[in-house]
Design a protein around this motif. Structure first.
Motif, mmCIF file in Angstrom:
data_model
loop_
_atom_site.group_PDB
_atom_site.id
_atom_site.type_symbol
_atom_site.label_atom_id
_atom_site.label_comp_id
_atom_site.label_asym_id
_atom_site.label_seq_id
_atom_site.Cartn_x
_atom_site.Cartn_y
_atom_site.Cartn_z
ATOM 1 N N VAL A 1 0.826 -1.202 0.000
ATOM 2 C CA VAL A 1 0.000 0.000 0.000
ATOM 3 C C VAL A 1 0.863 1.255 0.000
ATOM 4 C CG1 VAL A 1 -1.538 1.378 1.444
ATOM 5 C CG2 VAL A 1 -2.097 -0.997 0.988
ATOM 6 N N GLY A 2 1.862 1.299 0.869
ATOM 7 C CA GLY A 2 2.728 2.469 0.926
ATOM 8 C C GLY A 2 3.505 2.677 -0.354
ATOM 9 N N ASP A 3 4.015 1.595 -0.923
ATOM 10 C CA ASP A 3 4.805 1.699 -2.150
ATOM 11 C C ASP A 3 3.944 2.099 -3.339
ATOM 12 O OD1 ASP A 3 7.055 0.902 -0.694
ATOM 13 O OD2 ASP A 3 6.654 -1.224 -1.071
ATOM 14 N N VAL A 4 2.745 1.536 -3.437
ATOM 15 C CA VAL A 4 1.840 1.895 -4.525
ATOM 16 C C VAL A 4 1.382 3.343 -4.374
ATOM 17 C CG1 VAL A 4 -0.475 1.478 -5.461
ATOM 18 C CG2 VAL A 4 1.083 -0.440 -5.058
ATOM 19 N N ASN A 5 1.156 3.776 -3.140
ATOM 20 C CA ASN A 5 0.737 5.160 -2.934
ATOM 21 C C ASN A 5 1.822 6.143 -3.388
ATOM 22 O OD1 ASN A 5 -1.546 6.777 -1.696
ATOM 23 N ND2 ASN A 5 0.200 7.652 -0.600
ATOM 24 N N GLN A 6 3.088 5.767 -3.225
ATOM 25 C CA GLN A 6 4.177 6.589 -3.749
ATOM 26 C C GLN A 6 4.053 6.716 -5.271
ATOM 27 O OE1 GLN A 6 6.747 8.203 -2.259
ATOM 28 N NE2 GLN A 6 7.200 7.220 -0.322
ATOM 29 N N VAL A 7 3.783 5.599 -5.929
ATOM 30 C CA VAL A 7 3.663 5.603 -7.385
ATOM 31 C C VAL A 7 2.455 6.425 -7.826
ATOM 32 C CG1 VAL A 7 3.193 4.143 -9.399
ATOM 33 C CG2 VAL A 7 4.895 3.433 -7.707
ATOM 34 N N LEU A 8 1.328 6.272 -7.117
ATOM 35 C CA LEU A 8 0.143 7.045 -7.468
ATOM 36 C C LEU A 8 0.373 8.540 -7.250
ATOM 37 C CD1 LEU A 8 -2.795 6.852 -8.442
ATOM 38 C CD2 LEU A 8 -3.494 6.613 -6.057
ATOM 39 N N SER A 9 1.159 8.881 -6.257
ATOM 40 C CA SER A 9 1.413 10.286 -5.940
ATOM 41 C C SER A 9 2.415 10.929 -6.891
ATOM 42 C CB SER A 9 1.935 10.418 -4.502
ATOM 43 O OG SER A 9 0.980 9.948 -3.565
ATOM 44 N N TYR A 10 3.461 10.169 -7.275
ATOM 45 C CA TYR A 10 4.571 10.765 -8.014
ATOM 46 C C TYR A 10 4.762 10.205 -9.421
ATOM 47 C CZ TYR A 10 5.845 12.435 -3.371
ATOM 48 O OH TYR A 10 5.829 13.043 -2.135
ATOM 49 N N GLY A 11 4.081 9.116 -9.754
ATOM 50 C CA GLY A 11 4.289 8.461 -11.039
ATOM 51 C C GLY A 11 5.492 7.548 -10.983
ATOM 52 N N GLY A 12 5.469 6.495 -11.790
ATOM 53 C CA GLY A 12 6.561 5.531 -11.797
ATOM 54 C C GLY A 12 6.033 4.116 -11.839
ATOM 55 N N ILE A 13 6.712 3.200 -11.165
ATOM 56 C CA ILE A 13 6.304 1.798 -11.233
ATOM 57 C C ILE A 13 6.626 1.069 -9.935
ATOM 58 C CG2 ILE A 13 8.485 1.159 -12.357
ATOM 59 C CD1 ILE A 13 6.812 -1.042 -13.861
#
Length: 290
Positions: free
Chosen positions: A206-218
């Motif tokens: 959840v934390g790692d995906v939220n980083q991606v949703l917030s900043y873009g990436g994979i």
């Protein structure tokens, strides 16, 4: 046809229970339950507590007929009827990243709401959400093709961002599994990505995906040499997160196809998970196909 009032009830109930899950963490920080879940992982007392809270609350909703959890061997009929015909099925990872309790890092809850019996395909999901127990408790919800992020305070939801979309310029990546256990094709892909993006990996999906949703990436937890199907579960992690990321304009893949298109064969089925900015997911599929 989904009962949309019941879908609302599920989302609101998850928000109402989340503060109780969070409040129960300190006293269960270093306590194991002495059992393993159906996937063979050690269960903490916090996992058990969260599972019991969500089961009691979600199972009592009028319109929910089936409940499944990462901590339970099989789906439970909580009302008369069949999911899809008479009501909804809810699949939940009650406490994603519970191993982070010992180091006091982020954790979360992941939920998928299906208009079909479990195990359900991602295409049967009518809503998906994750709760992030970070400095602030937030919940990100995908339904009817859009994504909304809420702050949860006292069990109440307040929308803080609507029509959430992945940023155009990707910034971060996070890859799970031990590097020596990565297949060669994924290892080569990762070497390219790490020269372009910043590493963000905290050990809770959840934390790692939220980083991606917030900043873009994979984000990826790929197939491993020792575990060709990866670590994450399609029903409790892969498909719900894929629904959120795809609704936010991103992409998901098991390495060949969208996670929403993967045919479920077992409630606790594992699957490689890659989600994020479409360009990076497409490049990954091409790299794995070579």
């Amino acid at each position: 046809m989904a009962d949309y009032e019941a879908v609302d009830d599920v989302i609101e109930t998850v928000a109402a229970v989340a503060p109780d899950v969070r409040a129960g963490l300190p006293g269960r920080r270093l306590t194991e339950a002495g059992v393993e879940n159906p996937s063979g992982e050690t269960v903490t007392a916090a996992d058990v507590h969260a599972d019991e809270l969500f089961f009691e609350a979600l199972g009592a909703i009028d319109g929910v007929v089936e409940f499944a959890s990462e901590e339970r061997e099989a789906a439970v009929d909580v009302a008369d009827g069949t999911a899809g015909e008479d009501g909804l099925a809810v699949a939940i990872d009650p406490l994603d990243g519970s191993s982070n309790l010992a180091s006091n890092n982020a954790m979360g809850t992941i939920v998928g709401v299906a208009d079909a019996p479990l195990p359900a395909a991602g295409t049967d999901l009518v809503a998906a959400a994750y709760v992030l127990y970070g400095p602030i408790t937030t919940m990100t919800v995908a339904r009817e093709g859009t994504v909304t992020t809420y702050v949860i305070d006292g069990g109440e939801m307040t929308a803080v961002e609507e029509d959430v979309e992945l940023p155009d310029e990707p910034v971060v990546y996070g890859f799970g599994g031990r590097v020596p256990d990565w297949p060669d094709a994924f290892h080569d892909y990762a070497r390219e990505v790490e020269s372009e993006l910043k590493l963000r990996y905290g050990g809770a999906m959840v934390g790692d995906v939220n980083q991606v949703l917030s900043y873009g990436g994979i984000f990826a937890y790929p197939a491993l040499d020792s575990a060709p199907n990866g670590k994450l579960r399609l029903q409790f992690e892969g498909a719900p997160i894929a629904k959120i990321i795809e609704a936010a304009g991103g992409a998901s893949s098991d390495g060949e196809r969208s996670l929403l298109s993967v045919e479920p064969t077992d409630l606790h089925q594992r699957v490689p998970v890659h989600v994020g900015t479409a360009e990076y997911v497409e490049r990954l599929e091409a790299a794995l196909a070579d």
